[in-house]
Motif scaffolding. Structure first.
Motif, mmCIF file in Angstrom:
data_model
loop_
_atom_site.group_PDB
_atom_site.id
_atom_site.type_symbol
_atom_site.label_atom_id
_atom_site.label_comp_id
_atom_site.label_asym_id
_atom_site.label_seq_id
_atom_site.Cartn_x
_atom_site.Cartn_y
_atom_site.Cartn_z
ATOM 1 N N THR A 183 -1.317 3.265 22.560
ATOM 2 C CA THR A 183 -2.276 4.357 22.657
ATOM 3 C C THR A 183 -2.216 5.129 21.350
ATOM 4 O O THR A 183 -1.139 5.549 20.921
ATOM 5 N N THR A 184 -3.350 5.274 20.698
ATOM 6 C CA THR A 184 -3.396 6.041 19.457
ATOM 7 C C THR A 184 -3.631 7.507 19.794
ATOM 8 O O THR A 184 -4.689 7.863 20.294
ATOM 9 N N VAL A 185 -2.626 8.326 19.536
ATOM 10 C CA VAL A 185 -2.723 9.753 19.854
ATOM 11 C C VAL A 185 -3.554 10.448 18.788
ATOM 12 O O VAL A 185 -3.712 9.954 17.673
ATOM 13 N N GLY A 186 -4.084 11.594 19.131
ATOM 14 C CA GLY A 186 -5.021 12.275 18.251
ATOM 15 C C GLY A 186 -4.375 13.089 17.149
ATOM 16 O O GLY A 186 -4.655 14.285 17.006
ATOM 17 N N ARG A 187 -3.512 12.455 16.370
ATOM 18 C CA ARG A 187 -2.901 13.124 15.220
ATOM 19 C C ARG A 187 -3.122 12.263 13.987
ATOM 20 O O ARG A 187 -2.834 11.072 13.994
ATOM 21 N N THR A 188 -3.606 12.880 12.936
ATOM 22 C CA THR A 188 -3.887 12.178 11.699
ATOM 23 C C THR A 188 -2.919 12.645 10.626
ATOM 24 O O THR A 188 -2.704 13.842 10.458
ATOM 25 N N ARG A 189 -2.333 11.696 9.920
ATOM 26 C CA ARG A 189 -1.398 12.027 8.845
ATOM 27 C C ARG A 189 -2.038 11.743 7.490
ATOM 28 O O ARG A 189 -2.610 10.674 7.277
ATOM 29 N N ILE A 190 -1.937 12.700 6.586
ATOM 30 C CA ILE A 190 -2.469 12.535 5.243
ATOM 31 C C ILE A 190 -1.503 11.678 4.433
ATOM 32 O O ILE A 190 -0.323 12.012 4.286
ATOM 33 N N VAL A 191 -2.007 10.556 3.911
ATOM 34 C CA VAL A 191 -1.177 9.619 3.164
ATOM 35 C C VAL A 191 -1.740 9.494 1.741
ATOM 36 O O VAL A 191 -2.800 8.909 1.548
ATOM 37 N N PRO A 192 -1.046 10.038 0.743
ATOM 38 C CA PRO A 192 -1.514 9.878 -0.636
ATOM 39 C C PRO A 192 -1.392 8.417 -1.073
ATOM 40 O O PRO A 192 -0.399 7.751 -0.770
ATOM 41 N N ILE A 193 -2.401 7.921 -1.774
ATOM 42 C CA ILE A 193 -2.372 6.529 -2.229
ATOM 43 C C ILE A 193 -2.819 6.452 -3.682
ATOM 44 O O ILE A 193 -3.443 7.360 -4.215
ATOM 45 N N GLY A 194 -2.511 5.325 -4.299
ATOM 46 C CA GLY A 194 -2.969 5.083 -5.666
ATOM 47 C C GLY A 194 -2.121 5.816 -6.687
ATOM 48 O O GLY A 194 -0.947 6.089 -6.491
ATOM 49 N N GLY A 195 -2.754 6.154 -7.769
ATOM 50 C CA GLY A 195 -2.077 6.751 -8.910
ATOM 51 C C GLY A 195 -2.566 6.122 -10.196
ATOM 52 O O GLY A 195 -2.673 6.770 -11.227
ATOM 53 N N THR A 196 -2.887 4.818 -10.088
ATOM 54 C CA THR A 196 -3.474 4.092 -11.220
ATOM 55 C C THR A 196 -4.646 3.260 -10.705
ATOM 56 O O THR A 196 -4.721 2.948 -9.508
ATOM 57 N N ILE A 197 -5.532 2.885 -11.606
ATOM 58 C CA ILE A 197 -6.675 2.059 -11.227
ATOM 59 C C ILE A 197 -6.199 0.708 -10.713
ATOM 60 O O ILE A 197 -6.767 0.150 -9.759
ATOM 61 N N ARG A 198 -5.144 0.173 -11.324
ATOM 62 C CA ARG A 198 -4.626 -1.121 -10.873
ATOM 63 C C ARG A 198 -4.178 -1.037 -9.408
ATOM 64 O O ARG A 198 -4.488 -1.916 -8.606
ATOM 65 N N GLU A 199 -3.431 0.017 -9.061
ATOM 66 C CA GLU A 199 -3.012 0.178 -7.671
ATOM 67 C C GLU A 199 -4.219 0.300 -6.753
ATOM 68 O O GLU A 199 -4.220 -0.233 -5.635
ATOM 69 N N ALA A 200 -5.230 1.011 -7.217
ATOM 70 C CA ALA A 200 -6.427 1.223 -6.396
ATOM 71 C C ALA A 200 -7.163 -0.085 -6.132
ATOM 72 O O ALA A 200 -7.812 -0.234 -5.097
ATOM 73 N N ILE A 201 -7.071 -1.035 -7.049
ATOM 74 C CA ILE A 201 -7.717 -2.332 -6.859
ATOM 75 C C ILE A 201 -6.854 -3.245 -5.986
ATOM 76 O O ILE A 201 -7.374 -3.986 -5.145
ATOM 77 N N GLU A 202 -5.548 -3.198 -6.173
ATOM 78 C CA GLU A 202 -4.662 -4.075 -5.400
ATOM 79 C C GLU A 202 -4.679 -3.753 -3.908
ATOM 80 O O GLU A 202 -4.570 -4.654 -3.072
ATOM 81 N N ARG A 203 -4.809 -2.493 -3.552
ATOM 82 C CA ARG A 203 -4.735 -2.101 -2.137
ATOM 83 C C ARG A 203 -5.830 -2.740 -1.291
ATOM 84 O O ARG A 203 -5.536 -3.334 -0.248
ATOM 85 N N PRO A 204 -7.114 -2.640 -1.654
ATOM 86 C CA PRO A 204 -8.124 -3.297 -0.822
ATOM 87 C C PRO A 204 -7.984 -4.818 -0.789
ATOM 88 O O PRO A 204 -8.401 -5.454 0.180
ATOM 89 N N VAL A 205 -7.384 -5.404 -1.834
ATOM 90 C CA VAL A 205 -7.121 -6.850 -1.793
ATOM 91 C C VAL A 205 -6.153 -7.152 -0.653
ATOM 92 O O VAL A 205 -6.384 -8.045 0.172
ATOM 93 N N ARG A 206 -5.060 -6.402 -0.582
ATOM 94 C CA ARG A 206 -4.072 -6.631 0.484
ATOM 95 C C ARG A 206 -4.677 -6.368 1.850
ATOM 96 O O ARG A 206 -4.501 -7.160 2.779
#
Length: 304
Positions: A183-206
């Motif tokens: 059951t997914t409870v109604g709490r959302t956690r803010i997760v910082p991602i990226g930092g570089t363009i390379r990281e930003a491209i690798e994430r959607p690939v995964r």
């Protein structure tokens, strides 16, 4: 005194982060925080004053699976308790985080929270609204698992079969979705991602490859819908600017997050769709400092 059974929190990380301190302070008398790192050279091993209830486990180098999958498997085997919590070191765990997870499990059984990914580089910022609608909203509405915040018990899954497969794949939560209903409870956690363009491209690939190997029907549907929406964005741009912006403002309201980046939904579409197709043909990707070639659901090679 709470009647909740003790829990083992599994936290893969190679260094002592703020999340380690936050979680250590929330442990009950019999709870434990199992920090799973790679080897004895990791910075987390240099800490001399680990709080009570904290254990460090060296998972070793992954062979035929991702570092995260390898760490979770080692942590589950080392954990002393039957009730398990998986979490990550890249978001804030408020002082009542563990208590709320325990209360939720008592009410619903296996539970998970929802991530909201906030970019730290221009490309990740641009893609925020589509990560929210294509990722976070689906987890929330579909009662799906996020490995950053999930609680379950060993008896809730076929543990032996799960661990065997976990050591042959990349995605810990992608595989867990096949074994566990939450059951997914109604709490959302803010997760910082990226930092570089390379990281930003690798994430959607995964992420795209997780869908490809675990949920092929979903990735096919995502591609089709994305192409249709992109076509409409080109044919009737003004209408789609208004529609997409309003839709993503609504998504944020559902998730309980107020982010100005909802206004980027229209231009983000022109980057997101090519990235999805790029991800499908890309042969390797980088995650956590390692490069992987994921040739099949249970065919993973660490190439760097």
């Amino acid at each position: 005194m709470s009647d909740d059974p003790p829990v083992s929190i599994l936290l893969p990380t190679t260094k002592w982060t703020t999340a380690c301190t936050e979680l250590a302070t929330q442990l009950g008398d019999d709870d434990e925080l199992v920090i799973i790192h790679d080897n004895e050279d990791d910075p987390v091993t240099e800490r001399e004053d680990s709080p009570e209830g904290v254990r460090l486990i060296a998972a070793g180098e992954p062979d035929g699976c991702s570092g995260k999958a390898n760490a979770i498997a080692a942590g589950m085997e080392a954990a002393r308790h039957d009730r398990l919590v998986w979490t990550d070191d890249d978001f804030h765990h408020p002082s009542d985080w563990l208590g709320e997870m325990k209360s939720d499990y008592a009410e619903y059984g296996p539970v998970s929270e929802v991530p909201y990914f906030v970019g730290r580089d221009p490309l990740s910022v641009l893609l925020e609204p589509l990560y929210a609608s294509a990722g976070s909203l689906g987890l929330y509405l579909g009662n799906q698992i996020w490995g950053g915040a999930v609680m379950f018990e060993r008896d809730d899954i076929d543990e032996a079969a799960f661990l065997d497969e976990l050591r042959q794949t990349v995605s810990d939560d992608g595989l867990l979705m096949e074994y566990l209903v939450v059951t997914t409870v109604g709490r959302t956690r803010i997760v910082p991602i990226g930092g570089t363009i390379r990281e930003a491209i690798e994430r959607p690939v995964r992420w795209t490859k997780i869908l490809r190997w675990h949920f092929p029907g979903t990735v096919a549907g995502t591609c089709l819908v994305s192409l249709l929406v992109l076509a409409m964005a080109i044919l009737v741009p003004l209408y789609m600017v208004i529609l997409l912006t309003a839709a993503h403002l609504a998504v944020n309201e559902i998730l309980g997050v107020r982010r100005w980046t909802a206004i980027l939904a229209y231009p983000a579409l022109f980057v997101f769709v090519p990235l999805v197709f790029y991800a499908l043909v890309r042969r390797t990707f980088v995650w956590g400092g390692r490069r992987y070639r994921w040739c099949g659901k249970f065919d993973v090679r660490v190439v760097e």
